[in-house]
Design a protein around this motif. Structure first.
Motif, PDB file in Angstrom:
ATOM      1  N   GLN A 236      -8.046   2.063  -6.069  1.00  0.00           N
ATOM      2  CA  GLN A 236      -9.764   2.319  -6.563  1.00  0.00           C
ATOM      3  C   GLN A 236      -9.543   3.096  -5.032  1.00  0.00           C
ATOM      4  N   PHE A 237      -9.950   3.307  -3.937  1.00  0.00           N
ATOM      5  CA  PHE A 237     -10.463   3.241  -2.335  1.00  0.00           C
ATOM      6  C   PHE A 237      -9.583   4.709  -2.332  1.00  0.00           C
ATOM      7  N   ILE A 238      -8.079   4.790  -2.693  1.00  0.00           N
ATOM      8  CA  ILE A 238      -7.769   5.900  -1.255  1.00  0.00           C
ATOM      9  C   ILE A 238      -7.191   6.799  -2.838  1.00  0.00           C
ATOM     10  N   LEU A 239      -7.086   6.398  -4.006  1.00  0.00           N
ATOM     11  CA  LEU A 239      -6.635   7.319  -5.333  1.00  0.00           C
ATOM     12  C   LEU A 239      -7.673   8.379  -5.565  1.00  0.00           C
ATOM     13  N   SER A 240      -7.421   9.699  -5.460  1.00  0.00           N
ATOM     14  CA  SER A 240      -8.783  10.406  -6.210  1.00  0.00           C
ATOM     15  C   SER A 240      -9.004  10.217  -7.929  1.00  0.00           C
ATOM     16  N   GLY A 241      -7.110  10.493  -7.812  1.00  0.00           N
ATOM     17  CA  GLY A 241      -7.415  10.202  -9.968  1.00  0.00           C
ATOM     18  C   GLY A 241      -7.465  12.307 -10.544  1.00  0.00           C
ATOM     19  N   LYS A 242      -7.431  12.570  -9.196  1.00  0.00           N
ATOM     20  CA  LYS A 242      -7.188  14.291  -9.674  1.00  0.00           C
ATOM     21  C   LYS A 242      -5.745  15.010  -8.794  1.00  0.00           C
ATOM     22  N   THR A 243      -5.357  15.401 -10.077  1.00  0.00           N
ATOM     23  CA  THR A 243      -3.804  15.552  -8.503  1.00  0.00           C
ATOM     24  C   THR A 243      -4.497  17.503  -9.235  1.00  0.00           C
ATOM     25  N   LEU A 244      -3.697  18.768  -8.536  1.00  0.00           N
ATOM     26  CA  LEU A 244      -4.171  20.155  -9.285  1.00  0.00           C
ATOM     27  C   LEU A 244      -2.800  20.388  -9.296  1.00  0.00           C
TER      28      LEU A 244
ATOM     29  N   ALA B 272      -1.103 -10.657  -2.378  1.00  0.00           N
ATOM     30  CA  ALA B 272      -1.725  -9.639  -1.814  1.00  0.00           C
ATOM     31  C   ALA B 272      -0.744  -8.336  -2.263  1.00  0.00           C
ATOM     32  N   ALA B 273       0.485  -8.462  -3.137  1.00  0.00           N
ATOM     33  CA  ALA B 273       1.779  -7.230  -3.170  1.00  0.00           C
ATOM     34  C   ALA B 273       0.609  -6.842  -4.950  1.00  0.00           C
ATOM     35  N   THR B 274      -0.012  -8.025  -5.539  1.00  0.00           N
ATOM     36  CA  THR B 274      -1.118  -8.322  -6.619  1.00  0.00           C
ATOM     37  C   THR B 274      -2.404  -6.744  -6.288  1.00  0.00           C
ATOM     38  N   LEU B 275      -2.631  -7.106  -5.241  1.00  0.00           N
ATOM     39  CA  LEU B 275      -4.450  -7.038  -4.993  1.00  0.00           C
ATOM     40  C   LEU B 275      -3.850  -5.985  -4.804  1.00  0.00           C
ATOM     41  N   ALA B 276      -3.027  -5.114  -3.723  1.00  0.00           N
ATOM     42  CA  ALA B 276      -2.264  -4.193  -3.109  1.00  0.00           C
ATOM     43  C   ALA B 276      -3.640  -2.392  -3.760  1.00  0.00           C
ATOM     44  N   PRO B 277      -2.170  -2.661  -4.707  1.00  0.00           N
ATOM     45  CA  PRO B 277      -1.849  -1.534  -5.614  1.00  0.00           C
ATOM     46  C   PRO B 277      -3.424  -1.209  -5.979  1.00  0.00           C
ATOM     47  N   PHE B 278      -4.209  -2.364  -6.857  1.00  0.00           N
ATOM     48  CA  PHE B 278      -5.272  -2.502  -7.426  1.00  0.00           C
ATOM     49  C   PHE B 278      -6.116  -1.680  -6.154  1.00  0.00           C
TER      50      PHE B 278
ATOM     51  N   LEU C 254       0.463  -0.894   0.243  1.00  0.00           N
ATOM     52  CA  LEU C 254      -0.061  -0.257   0.339  1.00  0.00           C
ATOM     53  C   LEU C 254       0.787   1.802   0.031  1.00  0.00           C
ATOM     54  N   ASN C 255       2.315   1.008   0.679  1.00  0.00           N
ATOM     55  CA  ASN C 255       2.766   2.356   0.506  1.00  0.00           C
ATOM     56  C   ASN C 255       3.151   2.789  -1.045  1.00  0.00           C
ATOM     57  N   PRO C 256       3.915   2.428  -2.209  1.00  0.00           N
ATOM     58  CA  PRO C 256       3.625   2.873  -3.563  1.00  0.00           C
ATOM     59  C   PRO C 256       1.709   4.013  -3.622  1.00  0.00           C
ATOM     60  N   ILE C 257       1.139   3.457  -2.849  1.00  0.00           N
ATOM     61  CA  ILE C 257      -0.213   4.035  -3.029  1.00  0.00           C
ATOM     62  C   ILE C 257       0.024   5.237  -2.082  1.00  0.00           C
ATOM     63  N   LEU C 258       0.133   5.195  -0.952  1.00  0.00           N
ATOM     64  CA  LEU C 258       0.106   6.367  -0.460  1.00  0.00           C
ATOM     65  C   LEU C 258       1.373   7.276  -0.498  1.00  0.00           C
ATOM     66  N   ILE C 259       2.475   7.360  -1.060  1.00  0.00           N
ATOM     67  CA  ILE C 259       3.203   7.745  -1.532  1.00  0.00           C
ATOM     68  C   ILE C 259       2.866   9.222  -2.065  1.00  0.00           C
ATOM     69  N   PRO C 260       2.371   8.833  -2.991  1.00  0.00           N
ATOM     70  CA  PRO C 260       1.795  10.212  -4.271  1.00  0.00           C
ATOM     71  C   PRO C 260       0.649  10.270  -3.910  1.00  0.00           C
TER      72      PRO C 260
ATOM     73  N   LYS D 160      -4.005   6.544 -11.466  1.00  0.00           N
ATOM     74  CA  LYS D 160      -5.539   5.404 -11.089  1.00  0.00           C
ATOM     75  C   LYS D 160      -4.753   4.654 -12.383  1.00  0.00           C
ATOM     76  N   ALA D 161      -4.114   4.773 -13.228  1.00  0.00           N
ATOM     77  CA  ALA D 161      -3.552   3.603 -14.302  1.00  0.00           C
ATOM     78  C   ALA D 161      -2.955   3.391 -14.516  1.00  0.00           C
ATOM     79  N   ALA D 162      -1.568   3.916 -13.384  1.00  0.00           N
ATOM     80  CA  ALA D 162       0.148   3.696 -13.220  1.00  0.00           C
ATOM     81  C   ALA D 162      -0.389   2.844 -12.371  1.00  0.00           C
ATOM     82  N   ALA D 163      -1.701   3.029 -10.876  1.00  0.00           N
ATOM     83  CA  ALA D 163      -2.307   2.110  -9.912  1.00  0.00           C
ATOM     84  C   ALA D 163      -2.106   0.739 -10.334  1.00  0.00           C
TER      85      ALA D 163
END
Length: 419
Positions: free
Chosen positions: A157-165, A147-153, A26-32, A271-274
């Motif tokens: 889906q549930f953390i990244l908004s896909g919106k970057t200002l 788990a490593a495969t599922l965590a970023p996906f 999940l860390n690669p999701i938390l970083i961005p 989101k696509a990168a995740a």
């Protein structure tokens, strides 16, 4: 203990492999994500990995002493409780939107995972017939990889908004609207981590109520290859510690900055990168099975040398070209990294005899490389570009290659530990 009585303990220990694999990835999701929510630089966002992996250095030896005093079962339960507490701390961290609070929560989670890894790695081998230990390990590996495969996906889906200002967007927004946007980004982590905390707490209760056998650690056999030397006189072990330190740092850096890397070199949205990262980590899981199969015909050290050499080449390609080809090359690196941790670990610890437990604890401490190398990558990214930062893991893989070449004639014939 009878075979039927071993089934539930084996299932529970395999579940631990899944849980820490999920938390790690999940860390690669938390970083961005926290980079946006807390308005961080790439260097500052890399402290997510630092807070996480420095716990392995700080807690590995205390975890070993705890389990020596109270047993593996109590160590597992305590580790799960720490994991759950850290996950629940994400709720107040999100409310305050204080980056230091998030880092503290991650440190607590990783402290719990250190207990779990210190226990589960030897435990899975001891639970049953020694002749089928490799089969049990491969099964545990598959769930760690799953788990490593599922965590970023799932995290994507549930953390990244896909919106970057952009900087222009922030300037044009009112202070109230900007604060609301940043708070909504921070709030996105609340529910996922509450769910994780509840699940981990339930597993802790289940483990506490299950009869688990203790391991007789005095049964280690010295094969004589250590030559009676202490750990600090064993040059191969020391080289293995360095190689593992750099490998873990490279792995964490490659995966953690994958989303940012994909955005910069190929314009892939987060989101696509995740989702691409999930595919890459699926390759990581498949690489373990492919590597295990090939080790029937090629010694682990030779396989490690081949994979490390290709990793150097692919990483340099990713650092030198633009577009999706660079991203695909990095996907290839995740496949090649798959066998490195267990193979380095086995080659380093082979023949330590009575020093095996101490050696194992020191090697687990070497996971602190995941706290150091990403910082170097983050700093290079801030100074130059994210792409240039990927030269750092290339150097790390080169050291792994040298370690593999040193062990070409090693007697180690099978991989016995996974992160």
């Amino acid at each position: 203990m009878a075979k039927r009585q071993m089934t539930i303990p084996v299932i529970l220990v395999i579940a631990l492999f899944f849980l820490w694999g999920f938390a790690h990835n999940l860390n690669p999701i938390l970083i961005p994500h926290l980079k946006k929510a807390c308005q961080l630089s790439d260097f500052q966002s890399a402290f997510i990995d630092s807070a996480f992996f420095i716990a392995y250095f700080a807690v590995a030896l205390p975890a070993g002493y705890f389990m020596k005093r109270f047993g593996y079962k109590q160590g597992i339960v305590f580790g799960l409780l720490l994991f759950a507490v850290g996950a629940f701390l994400f709720f107040p961290a999100a409310n305050t939107r204080e980056y230091g609070f998030f880092l503290g929560a991650l440190f607590v989670i990783a402290s719990g995972l250190t207990f779990l890894e210190t226990a589960a790695n030897p435990y899975i081998n001891a639970l049953g017939n020694p002749e089928t230990a490799t089969q049990r390990l491969n099964l545990a590996q598959s769930f760690n990889g799953l788990a490593a495969t599922l965590a970023p996906f799932i995290g994507g889906q549930f953390i990244l908004s896909g919106k970057t200002l952009s900087a222009e967007d922030k300037v044009s927004m009112s202070a109230t609207d900007l604060a609301a946007y940043l708070q909504s980004e921070a709030d996105a982590v609340k529910m996922p981590y509450i769910v994780i905390g509840v699940i981990v707490l339930l597993v802790a209760i289940l483990v506490s109520r299950t009869s688990l056998p203790e391991i007789n650690e005095e049964m280690q056999v010295d094969d004589g290859s250590a030559g009676g030397k202490s750990l600090w006189q064993n040059s191969n072990f020391l080289f293995g510690v360095i190689a593992l330190f750099l490998y873990v740092g490279a792995q964490v850096g490659v995966v953690s900055f994958f989303i940012r890397f994909s955005e910069q070199v190929a314009g892939v949205q987060e989101k696509a990168a995740a989702n691409m990262l999930s595919v890459a980590l699926l390759g990581f899981m498949l690489g373990r099975f492919v590597g295990t199969f090939l080790m029937r015909y090629v010694t682990p050290a030779r396989m490690l040398a081949i994979f490390a050499l290709l990793s150097v080449v692919f990483t340099l390609i990713s650092a030198g070209v633009e577009g999706m080809f660079a991203v695909y090359a990095m996907v290839g690196v995740t496949f090649l990294m798959s066998i490195m941790f267990p193979t380095i670990f086995s080659l380093a610890i082979g023949g330590l005899g009575k020093n095996t437990k101490q050696g194992s604890s020191i090697l687990i401490m070497a996971i602190v490389g995941g706290a150091i190398v990403p910082l170097a990558m983050g700093r290079l990214s801030d100074w130059f570009s994210m792409q240039s930062a990927y030269g750092v893991p290339a150097v790390c893989f080169a050291v792994v290659l040298l370690f593999a070449l040193r062990n070409i004639n090693s007697k180690v014939t099978q991989v016995a530990v996974v992160p």
